[in-house]
Design an enzyme around this catalytic site. Structure first.
Site, PDB file in Angstrom:
ATOM      1  N   HIS A  45      28.684  32.413  37.680  1.00 39.05           N
ATOM      2  CA  HIS A  45      27.167  32.780  37.693  1.00 39.05           C
ATOM      3  C   HIS A  45      26.251  31.695  37.507  1.00 39.05           C
ATOM      4  O   HIS A  45      26.489  30.882  36.455  1.00 39.05           O
ATOM      5  CB  HIS A  45      26.630  33.927  36.523  1.00 39.05           C
ATOM      6  CG  HIS A  45      25.685  34.535  36.847  1.00 39.05           C
ATOM      7  ND1 HIS A  45      24.591  33.971  36.508  1.00 39.05           N
ATOM      8  CD2 HIS A  45      25.329  35.883  37.338  1.00 39.05           C
ATOM      9  CE1 HIS A  45      23.591  34.865  36.558  1.00 39.05           C
ATOM     10  NE2 HIS A  45      23.884  35.833  37.023  1.00 39.05           N
ATOM     11  N   LYS A  96      39.547  32.130  50.478  1.00 36.50           N
ATOM     12  CA  LYS A  96      39.613  33.350  51.200  1.00 36.50           C
ATOM     13  C   LYS A  96      39.710  33.235  52.768  1.00 36.50           C
ATOM     14  O   LYS A  96      39.215  34.110  53.554  1.00 36.50           O
ATOM     15  CB  LYS A  96      38.304  34.337  51.081  1.00 36.50           C
ATOM     16  CG  LYS A  96      38.127  34.745  49.449  1.00 36.50           C
ATOM     17  CD  LYS A  96      37.025  35.629  49.475  1.00 36.50           C
ATOM     18  CE  LYS A  96      36.994  35.954  47.985  1.00 36.50           C
ATOM     19  NZ  LYS A  96      35.780  36.969  47.495  1.00 36.50           N
TER      20      LYS A  96
END
Length: 545
Positions: A45, A96
């Site tokens: 974050h 990914k």
């Protein structure tokens, strides 16, 4: 999104085994001089710059993870800024890849070998996405990047390693590059030093050991029986190490419970420490080893460790009419205070650790102060990644104090924002029910349909706005008025309306309270009298608010 730093050790034997196929493909042999890699996982974050700052202070080289499907995000830019500011070398893990269109995954295969097995459409989609990320990094982060096996100048270009955390593809490429770069370019910097550098990552409670610390030992050595000093919520903690444990290789200290006990541990390592008196220890701070017989050194150490907490809490203004905040670690608290400051959320109290009876009593006392009458939306407790006891929840319910919990900072902000919006909407509705807006009406004499309550007649709005609910006076003179009732209905072309504005001609229905003296059109007032709204002092106060 994680909110605490965790550590995992990868021994060189494991790395050697994972990279053997890649080295065979490259026709090379591994020349490793290091015992392994200690991977420190930090939050993603963007508001955790302070927590990441502690992590990057601990590391020799960093891995910046970017999702190939989404490209760079705010936290990516923030991480790059932080790494550049600290001059920390890093590589990009473009994660990914298994989600690339028509990608055929092979578990734990090196990326170079996996790419050879892909159909043309997968290679095309992969190349397009890589080009997009490279362009983004150049335009938004002023960063020159290149796929690692195409990179001819590691000092000028940051290497990109395509990976999949899900299938393990590209992990061997990542490990190989980490070892090659650190050994080639960092030399003596990666050597272990004698002076102690140790940071507390987390405070945990064990059924068998009581309160424990998860720490990262960057340099130096820790031994069973060492006298240690660390930051505490209510002052410095000085205690003695009773048990030293490390997770088994490839196990993360933040998650797993499979540990090995040691008499002493050398850097670098993720360690769990058991010792008395750790219940108030503050995660995210330094740990020092002292000679208990040297009083001067002990006092200096106590001052150093406690200053980290003091510097954060000094940012909170106790006299502010603000919210009550608790977070799990010093890094989390530091980050959330920074985030709230940029979001214009005032904080009156900030603490670390779970919320129980004592914290609720403290919050209740704070919220009973008079200034909170003007800011009811700030009578709230925001608990970030901490537990709230059942007793505290019951106390909060009785005192009507909302308690919002979340382990992602955006969720906490969103819940507080929704709470504020709800409070303000209620107050606005209450105020609007009291507000009477100024209006002047002329009666249309040809459109008087009913002369007694409910009086129905046509009017033209001369000044202001006419709203349903407006109480009306008929002006006799400036000093003499007659109250004729409240507008309960308003129509234009036989369509119901809630309000009318200057220049509009509307039909209104005026009702009088049964207990009030009945006023009749043609007797107490007629079309020669202008109608005006009755504005009370209470209405003016509500309008100002």
């Amino acid at each position: 999104i994680t909110q605490q730093i965790g550590a995992t050790f990868f021994p060189i034997s494991t790395i050697r085994d994972q990279t053997k196929d890649l080295y065979r493909f490259l026709n090379q042999t591994m020349a490793a001089k290091i015992p392994g890699l200690l991977i420190i996982d930090t939050p993603g974050h963007e508001s955790f710059a302070n927590l990441r700052a502690r992590g990057s202070n601990l590391c020799d080289i960093a891995i910046l993870v970017i999702d190939i499907m989404h490209g760079i995000e705010p936290q990516t830019i923030e991480s790059i800024r932080l790494l550049k500011a600290k001059r920390t070398p890093f590589i990009v893990a473009l994660n990914k890849i298994d989600r690339v269109n028509n990608w055929n995954s092979t578990k734990n295969l090196s990326f170079r070998l996996s790419l050879q097995n892909q159909p043309p459409e997968a290679k095309s989609d992969f190349n397009t996405r890589v080009a997009h990320v490279i362009a983004q990094l150049g335009a938004e982060a002023e960063l020159n990047t290149q796929l690692y096996y195409k990179n001819k100048d590691f000092r000028k270009y940051v290497s990109i390693v395509p990976t999949s955390a899900s299938t393990g593809e590209g992990i061997s490429d990542l490990m190989m590059l980490l070892i090659q770069l650190t050994q080639k370019y960092q030399g003596k910097k990666i050597g272990v030093k004698d002076h102690l550098e140790c940071s507390v990552l987390d405070v945990k409670k064990s059924e068998s050991l009581g309160n424990t610390l998860d720490v990262v030992l960057v340099n130096g050595e820790l031994r069973e029986g060492d006298s240690i000093v660390l930051c505490g919520l209510y002052g410095p903690i000085q205690t003695t190490v009773k048990v030293l444990m490390t997770p088994k290789p490839l196990r993360e200290s933040r998650v797993h419970n499979d540990f090995v006990v040691h008499k002493h541990v050398k850097a670098s390592a993720g360690i769990r420490i058991a010792a008395p008196g750790l219940e108030d220890a503050v995660a995210g701070t330094s740990l020092l080893v002292v000679d208990p017989s040297n009083e001067t050194a002990v006092n200096e150490a106590r001052s150093i460790v406690q200053s980290e907490l003091t510097s954060i809490l000094e940012r909170v203004k106790p006299k502010t009419t603000g919210v009550f905040v608790h977070a799990s670690t010093l890094g989390s608290l530091e980050a959330i205070l920074h985030f709230f400051n940029t979001s214009d959320i005032p904080v009156a109290f900030a603490g670390i650790g779970p919320i129980g009876k004592n914290q609720m009593l403290q919050a209740s006392t704070m919220f009973e102060q008079k200034p909170y009458n003007s800011y009811p939306e700030r009578r709230v407790i925001l608990a970030f990644d901490v537990k709230v006891s059942e007793e505290a929840k019951e106390m909060a319910e009785q005192a009507k104090i909302p308690v919002f919990t979340a382990d992602i900072i955006y969720h906490l902000q969103e819940r507080f924002k929704n709470h504020v919006d709800s409070i303000k909407k209620t107050l606005r509705e209450e105020a609007e029910s009291k507000i009477v807006f100024p209006v002047v009406l002329n009666i249309l004499p040809d459109f008087v349909f009913r002369k007694k309550s409910p009086i129905v007649l046509g009017v033209k709005v001369v000044e202001g706005s006419l709203k349903v609910g407006t109480p009306l006076l008929a002006l006799k003179t400036l000093e003499s008025q007659v109250f004729i009732g409240k507008v309960v209905g308003l129509e234009v072309d036989k369509k119901e309306r809630n309000e009318a504005h200057i220049g509009e001609e509307v039909c209104i229905r005026i009702e009088q309270h049964a207990k009030e003296h009945q006023v009749l059109y043609g007797r107490q007032f007629d079309h020669k009298n202008q109608l005006v709204s009755r504005v009370s002092s209470q209405s003016i106060e509500a309008l100002v608010e």
